[in-house]
Design a protein around this motif. Sequence first.
Motif, PDB file in Angstrom:
ATOM      1  N   MET A   1       0.832  -1.191   0.000  1.00 64.60           N
ATOM      2  CA  MET A   1       0.000   0.000   0.000  1.00 64.60           C
ATOM      3  C   MET A   1       0.865   1.239   0.000  1.00 64.60           C
ATOM      4  SD  MET A   1      -3.255  -0.280   2.441  1.00 64.60           S
ATOM      5  CE  MET A   1      -3.571  -1.882   3.067  1.00 64.60           C
ATOM      6  N   SER A   2       0.334   2.309  -0.538  1.00 62.28           N
ATOM      7  CA  SER A   2       1.095   3.554  -0.535  1.00 62.28           C
ATOM      8  C   SER A   2       1.055   4.179   0.850  1.00 62.28           C
ATOM      9  CB  SER A   2       0.527   4.509  -1.579  1.00 62.28           C
ATOM     10  OG  SER A   2      -0.737   4.967  -1.176  1.00 62.28           O
ATOM     11  N   ASP A   3       1.969   5.093   1.088  1.00 60.94           N
ATOM     12  CA  ASP A   3       2.083   5.713   2.407  1.00 60.94           C
ATOM     13  C   ASP A   3       0.818   6.449   2.806  1.00 60.94           C
ATOM     14  OD1 ASP A   3       5.543   6.525   1.828  1.00 60.94           O
ATOM     15  OD2 ASP A   3       4.647   4.751   2.747  1.00 60.94           O
ATOM     16  N   ASP A   4       0.160   7.157   1.855  1.00 63.88           N
ATOM     17  CA  ASP A   4      -1.014   7.928   2.244  1.00 63.88           C
ATOM     18  C   ASP A   4      -2.159   7.014   2.685  1.00 63.88           C
ATOM     19  OD1 ASP A   4      -2.323   8.817  -1.067  1.00 63.88           O
ATOM     20  OD2 ASP A   4      -1.349   7.008  -0.354  1.00 63.88           O
ATOM     21  N   ILE A   5      -2.238   5.812   2.167  1.00 61.87           N
ATOM     22  CA  ILE A   5      -3.287   4.896   2.603  1.00 61.87           C
ATOM     23  C   ILE A   5      -2.909   4.242   3.927  1.00 61.87           C
ATOM     24  CG2 ILE A   5      -4.481   2.739   2.051  1.00 61.87           C
ATOM     25  CD1 ILE A   5      -4.530   3.612  -0.831  1.00 61.87           C
ATOM     26  N   SER A   6      -1.659   3.784   4.066  1.00 57.53           N
ATOM     27  CA  SER A   6      -1.274   3.107   5.298  1.00 57.53           C
ATOM     28  C   SER A   6      -1.289   4.056   6.496  1.00 57.53           C
ATOM     29  CB  SER A   6       0.092   2.438   5.151  1.00 57.53           C
ATOM     30  OG  SER A   6       1.075   3.401   4.857  1.00 57.53           O
ATOM     31  N   ASP A   7      -1.045   5.352   6.268  1.00 62.23           N
ATOM     32  CA  ASP A   7      -1.083   6.317   7.364  1.00 62.23           C
ATOM     33  C   ASP A   7      -2.504   6.538   7.872  1.00 62.23           C
ATOM     34  OD1 ASP A   7       1.618   6.634   7.178  1.00 62.23           O
ATOM     35  OD2 ASP A   7       1.527   8.519   6.062  1.00 62.23           O
ATOM     36  N   ASP A   8      -3.489   6.365   7.026  1.00 59.69           N
ATOM     37  CA  ASP A   8      -4.865   6.660   7.408  1.00 59.69           C
ATOM     38  C   ASP A   8      -5.789   5.555   6.907  1.00 59.69           C
ATOM     39  OD1 ASP A   8      -7.004   9.602   7.020  1.00 59.69           O
ATOM     40  OD2 ASP A   8      -7.016   7.965   8.460  1.00 59.69           O
ATOM     41  N   TRP A  51     -15.579   1.612  -9.888  1.00 63.27           N
ATOM     42  CA  TRP A  51     -14.846   0.972  -8.799  1.00 63.27           C
ATOM     43  C   TRP A  51     -14.877   1.799  -7.516  1.00 63.27           C
ATOM     44  CZ3 TRP A  51     -13.393  -3.867  -8.178  1.00 63.27           C
ATOM     45  CH2 TRP A  51     -13.433  -4.695  -9.290  1.00 63.27           C
ATOM     46  N   HIS A  52     -14.950   3.115  -7.630  1.00 64.67           N
ATOM     47  CA  HIS A  52     -15.096   3.940  -6.432  1.00 64.67           C
ATOM     48  C   HIS A  52     -16.432   3.627  -5.755  1.00 64.67           C
ATOM     49  CE1 HIS A  52     -16.177   7.548  -4.095  1.00 64.67           C
ATOM     50  NE2 HIS A  52     -14.889   7.564  -3.794  1.00 64.67           N
ATOM     51  N   GLY A  53     -17.481   3.464  -6.552  1.00 61.34           N
ATOM     52  CA  GLY A  53     -18.788   3.095  -6.004  1.00 61.34           C
ATOM     53  C   GLY A  53     -18.745   1.745  -5.310  1.00 61.34           C
ATOM     54  N   THR A  97     -11.779  -7.446   1.197  1.00 61.31           N
ATOM     55  CA  THR A  97     -12.468  -7.083  -0.046  1.00 61.31           C
ATOM     56  C   THR A  97     -12.338  -5.594  -0.311  1.00 61.31           C
ATOM     57  OG1 THR A  97     -14.015  -8.911   0.224  1.00 61.31           O
ATOM     58  CG2 THR A  97     -14.696  -7.125  -1.236  1.00 61.31           C
ATOM     59  N   ARG A  98     -12.527  -4.789   0.721  1.00 60.54           N
ATOM     60  CA  ARG A  98     -12.387  -3.339   0.571  1.00 60.54           C
ATOM     61  C   ARG A  98     -10.978  -2.976   0.106  1.00 60.54           C
ATOM     62  NH1 ARG A  98     -11.649  -0.157   5.642  1.00 60.54           N
ATOM     63  NH2 ARG A  98      -9.713  -1.314   5.478  1.00 60.54           N
ATOM     64  N   ASP A  99      -9.986  -3.618   0.700  1.00 62.98           N
ATOM     65  CA  ASP A  99      -8.604  -3.315   0.332  1.00 62.98           C
ATOM     66  C   ASP A  99      -8.298  -3.718  -1.106  1.00 62.98           C
ATOM     67  OD1 ASP A  99      -8.289  -2.275   2.852  1.00 62.98           O
ATOM     68  OD2 ASP A  99      -7.090  -3.959   3.622  1.00 62.98           O
ATOM     69  N   ARG A 100      -8.864  -4.829  -1.565  1.00 61.30           N
ATOM     70  CA  ARG A 100      -8.667  -5.230  -2.963  1.00 61.30           C
ATOM     71  C   ARG A 100      -9.305  -4.209  -3.904  1.00 61.30           C
ATOM     72  NH1 ARG A 100      -9.571 -10.393  -0.693  1.00 61.30           N
ATOM     73  NH2 ARG A 100     -11.760 -10.336  -1.315  1.00 61.30           N
ATOM     74  N   ARG A 101     -10.472  -3.736  -3.560  1.00 55.79           N
ATOM     75  CA  ARG A 101     -11.127  -2.719  -4.394  1.00 55.79           C
ATOM     76  C   ARG A 101     -10.344  -1.417  -4.385  1.00 55.79           C
ATOM     77  NH1 ARG A 101     -17.543  -4.085  -3.364  1.00 55.79           N
ATOM     78  NH2 ARG A 101     -17.405  -6.128  -4.374  1.00 55.79           N
ATOM     79  N   ARG A 106      -6.593   2.438  -7.141  1.00 58.60           N
ATOM     80  CA  ARG A 106      -5.232   2.981  -7.240  1.00 58.60           C
ATOM     81  C   ARG A 106      -4.605   2.611  -8.572  1.00 58.60           C
ATOM     82  NH1 ARG A 106      -1.914   0.574  -3.144  1.00 58.60           N
ATOM     83  NH2 ARG A 106      -0.247   1.715  -4.148  1.00 58.60           N
ATOM     84  N   TRP A 107      -4.799   1.366  -9.024  1.00 51.07           N
ATOM     85  CA  TRP A 107      -4.241   0.916 -10.299  1.00 51.07           C
ATOM     86  C   TRP A 107      -4.844   1.716 -11.455  1.00 51.07           C
ATOM     87  CZ3 TRP A 107      -6.107  -1.449 -14.763  1.00 51.07           C
ATOM     88  CH2 TRP A 107      -5.142  -2.002 -15.609  1.00 51.07           C
ATOM     89  N   LEU A 108      -6.146   1.947 -11.400  1.00 52.30           N
ATOM     90  CA  LEU A 108      -6.809   2.705 -12.460  1.00 52.30           C
ATOM     91  C   LEU A 108      -6.284   4.138 -12.544  1.00 52.30           C
ATOM     92  CD1 LEU A 108     -10.480   1.468 -11.957  1.00 52.30           C
ATOM     93  CD2 LEU A 108      -9.003   0.999 -13.932  1.00 52.30           C
ATOM     94  N   LEU A 109      -5.900   4.711 -11.411  1.00 49.96           N
ATOM     95  CA  LEU A 109      -5.402   6.089 -11.385  1.00 49.96           C
ATOM     96  C   LEU A 109      -3.939   6.205 -11.798  1.00 49.96           C
ATOM     97  CD1 LEU A 109      -7.043   7.327  -8.064  1.00 49.96           C
ATOM     98  CD2 LEU A 109      -7.700   7.940 -10.409  1.00 49.96           C
TER      99      LEU A 109
END
Length: 161
Positions: A1-8, A51-53, A97-101, A106-109
């Motif tokens: 995971m990227s830092d901004d996600i793991s921090d929060d 995917w955001h939905g 499941t949430r983390d996979r989504r 993130r991949w799409l961006l």
Amino acid sequence: MSDDISDDIEDVVGVLTTRIEAHFGMGMDQLKATVAGAPTANRGATDVVKWHGLLAECQRGVERAEDALLAALETQPSEVDDPTMDLAHRVSAAVATRDRRALVVRWLLDSDAPGKKDLAAERLARLNRGARTGPAVQTSAPHRPAAVPPSAPSTGRAAQR
């Protein structure tokens, strides 16, 4: 995971929503409305909104599962019973499941994500296939020898009679 996600980690949806808005230069509501109005105009935007939905829906499921687990834990004696363990497993599955989504979003961006360059090249090749200048295989009938004229003597069995 990227830092901004793991921090929060508690606000995965919020972090990714902010990244989506920055990426497309508009708020999520405006992006959703734009995609709804022209879903084929920008395939990337359409995929991200979809995917955001799914991610937001999954986050609500995580929260419901966590609330159920906390309520069950408040009524437990010192040992956790099987139904409460089942709730804990449900929370764990919902988080996974949430983390996979979230990873899909993130991949799409990420235009430099692994597989994106190959995917873009494949799409371009598919588009270019329609721009051929000539056929890929011969389309004319093959050359056949001329038929034997009807006045020629036949050499078959019926001619011997």
